[in-house]
Design a protein around this motif. Structure first.
Motif, mmCIF file in Angstrom:
data_model
loop_
_atom_site.group_PDB
_atom_site.id
_atom_site.type_symbol
_atom_site.label_atom_id
_atom_site.label_comp_id
_atom_site.label_asym_id
_atom_site.label_seq_id
_atom_site.Cartn_x
_atom_site.Cartn_y
_atom_site.Cartn_z
ATOM 1 N N GLU A 15 -17.825 31.275 8.544
ATOM 2 C CA GLU A 15 -18.885 30.365 8.993
ATOM 3 C C GLU A 15 -18.736 30.162 10.498
ATOM 4 N N THR A 19 -26.934 25.113 -0.068
ATOM 5 C CA THR A 19 -27.632 25.792 -1.162
ATOM 6 C C THR A 19 -27.799 24.826 -2.342
ATOM 7 N N THR A 49 -21.299 24.764 4.011
ATOM 8 C CA THR A 49 -20.432 23.694 3.492
ATOM 9 C C THR A 49 -19.585 24.193 2.330
HETATM 10 N N1 SAM Z 1 -24.279 28.453 1.001
HETATM 11 C C1 SAM Z 1 -24.135 27.482 2.066
HETATM 12 C C2 SAM Z 1 -23.875 26.109 1.457
HETATM 13 O O1 SAM Z 1 -23.953 25.927 0.229
HETATM 14 O O2 SAM Z 1 -23.604 25.188 2.249
HETATM 15 C C3 SAM Z 1 -25.356 27.431 2.955
HETATM 16 C C4 SAM Z 1 -25.559 28.649 3.780
HETATM 17 S S1 SAM Z 1 -26.769 28.401 5.028
HETATM 18 C C5 SAM Z 1 -28.261 28.844 4.273
HETATM 19 C C6 SAM Z 1 -26.425 29.757 6.122
HETATM 20 C C7 SAM Z 1 -25.167 29.553 6.947
HETATM 21 O O3 SAM Z 1 -24.933 30.707 7.768
HETATM 22 C C8 SAM Z 1 -25.238 28.369 7.905
HETATM 23 O O4 SAM Z 1 -24.198 27.479 7.610
HETATM 24 C C9 SAM Z 1 -25.048 28.986 9.307
HETATM 25 O O5 SAM Z 1 -24.300 28.173 10.185
HETATM 26 C C10 SAM Z 1 -24.308 30.278 8.963
HETATM 27 N N2 SAM Z 1 -24.447 31.355 9.962
HETATM 28 C C11 SAM Z 1 -25.551 31.722 10.644
HETATM 29 N N3 SAM Z 1 -25.289 32.789 11.428
HETATM 30 C C12 SAM Z 1 -23.988 33.088 11.248
HETATM 31 C C13 SAM Z 1 -23.121 34.104 11.762
HETATM 32 N N4 SAM Z 1 -23.572 35.005 12.632
HETATM 33 N N5 SAM Z 1 -21.838 34.149 11.330
HETATM 34 C C14 SAM Z 1 -21.374 33.230 10.429
HETATM 35 N N6 SAM Z 1 -22.144 32.251 9.904
HETATM 36 C C15 SAM Z 1 -23.430 32.187 10.292
#
Ligand code: SAM
Length: 309
Positions: free
Chosen positions: A130, A78, A109
């Protein structure tokens, strides 16, 4: 003279590049290795008293470098501009509290949640969920270096969570279809006609894990209320919470066209509380325009004061 951020970044970058070249590993795996050296005190960056924000920013720069070539849109970190605005809102909720519990069910992250935690004056305890092993490893190391009180869960966040309801949920939601139709069946927001939207299910799961009266801050696609599955989402929100604000970010902060997002602010219903007098609908101006940004924050402050009456 190098700044602390530059010194820390250079340390991580050199170690990561070395691992990438020597061991046919990826740069991001190299970052894990560099942070491990630092945590175990085997090799450390030459800095004096770095702040939590300096450490976060330097690690963020290294992860961004590693993600440039490899990462898909849904895994992207983000951006800081978003984290800072979310922090501005959460600080108001945290104002009268000594302690705050926060959950990010799509932790990645950890950059978004750590930005918020670094900005809060109160003591806070956080939970992150995550699914990706490498990302949660980076997030855990960063949390340790920042000495934040955080508990991490590597799992699918839409499966049952062993987390008590929190005061605040903050999350940059993964957008798109959720592949596990069996698990989706447990949700009010599952779709009968097609695959369910993961971002809708995440909203329902988060609502379940926030205390009555608690707040939820989600980064959602700008088009969230225009999709085929939107009427059901509207119904769910109306029954369980109040929409407090929808704030659109400038397209320039998103790398990919068509991936623009808004900040959706919800409050979970509580019997002794009323919904907002007015839903705040706003657009964040160009963030490099200082005057426009000041006016924007004034508008938020006035809205928040009016709402508190
Ligand atoms: N806010 C985070 C950062 O600053 O790094 C970024 C979030 S990113 C847009 C969305 C995250 O959701 C990804 O890291 C992805 O691996 C995770 N994700 C997707 N599906 C998921 C699930 N079913 N359960 C847990 N995490 C999941």
């Amino acid at each position: 003279m190098h700044t602390n951020v530059e010194q820390i970044f250079t340390f991580i970058d050199q170690e990561s590049t070395f691992i990438e070249e020597q061991q046919s590993a990826t740069y991001l795996e190299g970052v894990v290795y560099a942070l491990e050296l630092w945590l175990e005190d085997k090799k450390v960056p030459t800095v004096t008293n770095p702040t939590k924000e300096q450490i976060r920013k330097a690690i963020q720069l290294a992860i961004l470098k590693g993600m440039k070539s490899t990462s898909q849109v849904n895994h992207q970190m983000t951006p800081d501009a978003i984290g800072l605005l979310v922090s501005y809102f959460v600080k108001v909720v945290a104002k009268d509290k000594k302690e705050l519990s926060i959950l990010d069910p799509a932790f990645g992250t950890g950059n978004l949640l750590y930005t918020v935690m670094n900005a809060l004056p109160s003591e806070n305890h956080a939970y992150g969920v995550e699914i990706d092993e490498l990302l949660i490893q980076l997030a855990a190391q960063t949390g340790e270096l920042l000495t934040h009180d955080i508990q991490l869960f590597r799992q699918d966040a839409l499966k049952p969570l062993l987390i008590d309801p929190v005061d605040v949920v903050v999350s940059d939601l993964p957008v798109g279809y959720y592949p596990d139709d069996e698990t989706a069946q447990d949700y009010f927001l599952h779709s009968k006609e097609e695959m369910s939207y993961a971002h809708h299910l995440f909203i329902e799961q988060s609502m379940k894990h926030v205390k009555p009266g608690g707040y939820l801050y989600f980064l959602v696609p700008n088009t969230i209320f225009e999709s085929k599955q939107a009427p059901q989402l509207h119904k769910f929100m109306k029954e369980n919470g109040w929409i407090q604000a929808v704030i659109q970010f400038p397209a320039s902060i998103f790398k990919t066209k068509g991936q623009e997002k808004s900040l959706l602010v919800l409050q979970k219903k509580r019997e002794d509380l009323k919904g907002p007098r007015e839903v705040l609908l706003a657009k964040v101006p160009n963030m490099t325009n200082k005057e426009a940004m000041e006016l924007f924050f004034q508008k938020i402050d006035i809205w928040q004061e009016e709402n508190a009456k």
